[in-house]
Write an enzyme that holds these catalytic residues in place. Sequence first.
Site, mmCIF file in Angstrom:
data_model
loop_
_atom_site.group_PDB
_atom_site.id
_atom_site.type_symbol
_atom_site.label_atom_id
_atom_site.label_comp_id
_atom_site.label_asym_id
_atom_site.label_seq_id
_atom_site.Cartn_x
_atom_site.Cartn_y
_atom_site.Cartn_z
ATOM 1 N N LEU A 203 0.835 -1.250 -0.042
ATOM 2 C CA LEU A 203 -0.246 0.014 -0.320
ATOM 3 C C LEU A 203 0.748 1.184 -0.214
ATOM 4 O O LEU A 203 1.018 2.113 -1.146
ATOM 5 C CB LEU A 203 -1.084 0.011 1.082
ATOM 6 N N MET A 204 1.846 1.142 0.919
ATOM 7 C CA MET A 204 2.729 2.251 1.108
ATOM 8 C C MET A 204 3.363 2.416 -0.410
ATOM 9 O O MET A 204 3.904 3.551 -0.637
ATOM 10 C CB MET A 204 3.877 2.359 2.128
ATOM 11 N N LYS A 283 -3.481 7.906 10.457
ATOM 12 C CA LYS A 283 -3.517 8.902 9.246
ATOM 13 C C LYS A 283 -2.836 8.090 8.689
ATOM 14 O O LYS A 283 -2.459 7.122 7.459
ATOM 15 C CB LYS A 283 -1.852 9.619 9.767
ATOM 16 N N ASP A 288 0.640 13.789 0.093
ATOM 17 C CA ASP A 288 0.798 14.690 0.726
ATOM 18 C C ASP A 288 1.990 16.294 -0.135
ATOM 19 O O ASP A 288 3.009 15.811 -0.007
ATOM 20 C CB ASP A 288 1.615 14.557 2.039
ATOM 21 N N SER A 293 0.982 25.517 2.165
ATOM 22 C CA SER A 293 2.222 25.333 2.615
ATOM 23 C C SER A 293 2.963 24.418 2.074
ATOM 24 O O SER A 293 3.514 22.836 2.374
ATOM 25 C CB SER A 293 2.805 25.167 4.182
ATOM 26 N N LYS A 295 5.518 21.163 0.082
ATOM 27 C CA LYS A 295 6.794 20.914 -0.572
ATOM 28 C C LYS A 295 7.852 21.593 -1.043
ATOM 29 O O LYS A 295 6.738 21.479 -2.261
ATOM 30 C CB LYS A 295 6.404 19.293 0.472
ATOM 31 N N ARG A 304 3.932 9.875 -0.845
ATOM 32 C CA ARG A 304 2.955 8.773 -1.581
ATOM 33 C C ARG A 304 2.491 7.359 -0.311
ATOM 34 O O ARG A 304 1.388 7.335 -0.239
ATOM 35 C CB ARG A 304 3.287 7.318 -2.718
ATOM 36 N N ASP A 306 2.251 8.551 3.272
ATOM 37 C CA ASP A 306 2.468 9.376 4.312
ATOM 38 C C ASP A 306 0.947 8.300 4.546
ATOM 39 O O ASP A 306 0.395 9.094 6.233
ATOM 40 C CB ASP A 306 2.173 10.963 4.027
ATOM 41 N N GLU A 367 -0.650 18.228 8.640
ATOM 42 C CA GLU A 367 -2.207 17.789 8.234
ATOM 43 C C GLU A 367 -2.565 16.961 8.968
ATOM 44 O O GLU A 367 -3.801 16.884 9.640
ATOM 45 C CB GLU A 367 -2.466 18.092 6.472
ATOM 46 N N ARG A 369 -1.930 16.094 12.191
ATOM 47 C CA ARG A 369 -2.174 15.557 13.332
ATOM 48 C C ARG A 369 -3.849 16.807 13.653
ATOM 49 O O ARG A 369 -5.107 16.325 14.187
ATOM 50 C CB ARG A 369 -1.635 16.846 14.623
#
Length: 520
Positions: A203-204, A283, A288, A293, A295, A304, A306, A367, A369
């Site tokens: 998945l990651m 999470k 992301d 803001s 990156k 991908r 995250d 984001e 959190r």
Amino acid sequence: MTMFLVRTAARTAVRTNSCRSFCVSHTQLSDRKGLVLGVFEKEEEEDEGTLHLTEAAAGFDKSLSGKLSELLKLSGPALKNGKSRVFYGLHKDFPCVALVGLGKNNAGVCRTENWDTSKENIRQAVSAGCRLLQDLEVSHVEVDSCGDAQSAAEGAVLGLFHYDQLKSKKKTKVTTQLHGSADVVGWEKGIVYAEGQNLARLLMEAPANHITPTAFAKTIEEKLAPHADRVTIHKRPQAWIEEQQMGAFLSVSKGSEEPPVFLELHYNGSPDSKQPPLLLVGKGITFDSGGISLKPSASMDAMRADMGGAATVCASIVTAASLKLPVNIVGLAPLCENMPSGKATKPGDVVKAKNGKTIQVDNTDAEGRLILADALCYGHVFNPRAIVNVATLTGAMDVALGSAAAGVFTNSDWLWEQLHRASVVTGDRVWRMPLFQHYTKQVTDSQLADLNNIGKYSRSGGACTAAAFLREFVKAPHWAHLDIAGVMSNKDEVPYLRKGMSGRPTRTLVEFAAGLAHNG
């Protein structure tokens, strides 16, 4: 002259690392079996040339009238921990035999390293042997338990994993089988543990256009389908998220064209249906960009992964279901992308979380959190016995611990002890971090709202202020936050994982859940 001839024969029978056989055809190798056997290092007081073969290796050597041990002595220096050597043509059923170094026998738990060295040595050695045979395109490998069948299975399955789903040329798919041991239960348990981590890796590693929030939820639903009698799945749409007044979560998702999904999993493994569940929260930012803001572009593709927290949490529940662990687990994964657009949250905006607290969003790249805050608030409705949230939350965690261990912030000594004990067994370590009021003051001192999503002093103690922020949304006495940003990927630090996304700490979460199931 005799010694010269013996050494020459030895050299023709052995190659080190991935050299190919000179006498066995490519077709024969792919159609027949390979074998991985272990050898321990000699003790300091013993003579050079002393061999300590594992029980399975000694049995194999005996069937060859000592030919294996003879060649091993003649082929070079003694095998050190994690090193390997391949022999060819020794046995009609095994064209290739890989000998792997296991280090010291009965090394046991090392309090300095905070892991079981014997188990780690087995994982490392077995993975090295299996990869050598995979490189030789051997499609079926029998594996020595090396005294711990579960660790051997983990090493084999984790070591052989390679993400090549989108490539035309793929590595040889290798099936594994236990050799010379009756511990089939331990072996099969290790297979399930490793396959769980490999699911998280899959998945990651997959690109973000393939694993959207919707696709992620569908994948987990498919993996849990065989366990429908024990598992309930809710894929909550945006309308439900809005009804729940999860303003923090929605503030992150609204910049993307991909709709958010709040994935809710219920695994009912305990005979007591009223047993309070373990709550796992992950999470799930499937990509992301940082939002407004933004990156830096360098290495942004790695974001991908995250959703590593959601991946490891969901993979852990799939594994728990496969093992039929007698424990109740609820898994929550808020899934969305964090993208810049005309609808995206702007730095300085104020949003309201599910518990009514207002949050000044000074950095839209903080984001994770925000989405966890709403998930944690919602999770309390299940009256959990313990809450563990997992997230690739802060770069500061990577700076603090690197890839050695996941950082644990907790309000419970009991929960810390459970997590730490599990990590010693799995070798996927955790390390306790501070959760001082010192950090709470830095996130509650906000100009416009109850909280600020970044600490007052910006980057100082960034992992700690992020944990302090999350604590504002927790009422439970047993809660732990695992920041896994540092262990998200692997270069070469963990020898039995190839370069890429790591799927850590899935096995530790499973072992932790198993500990709760069996020990309360």
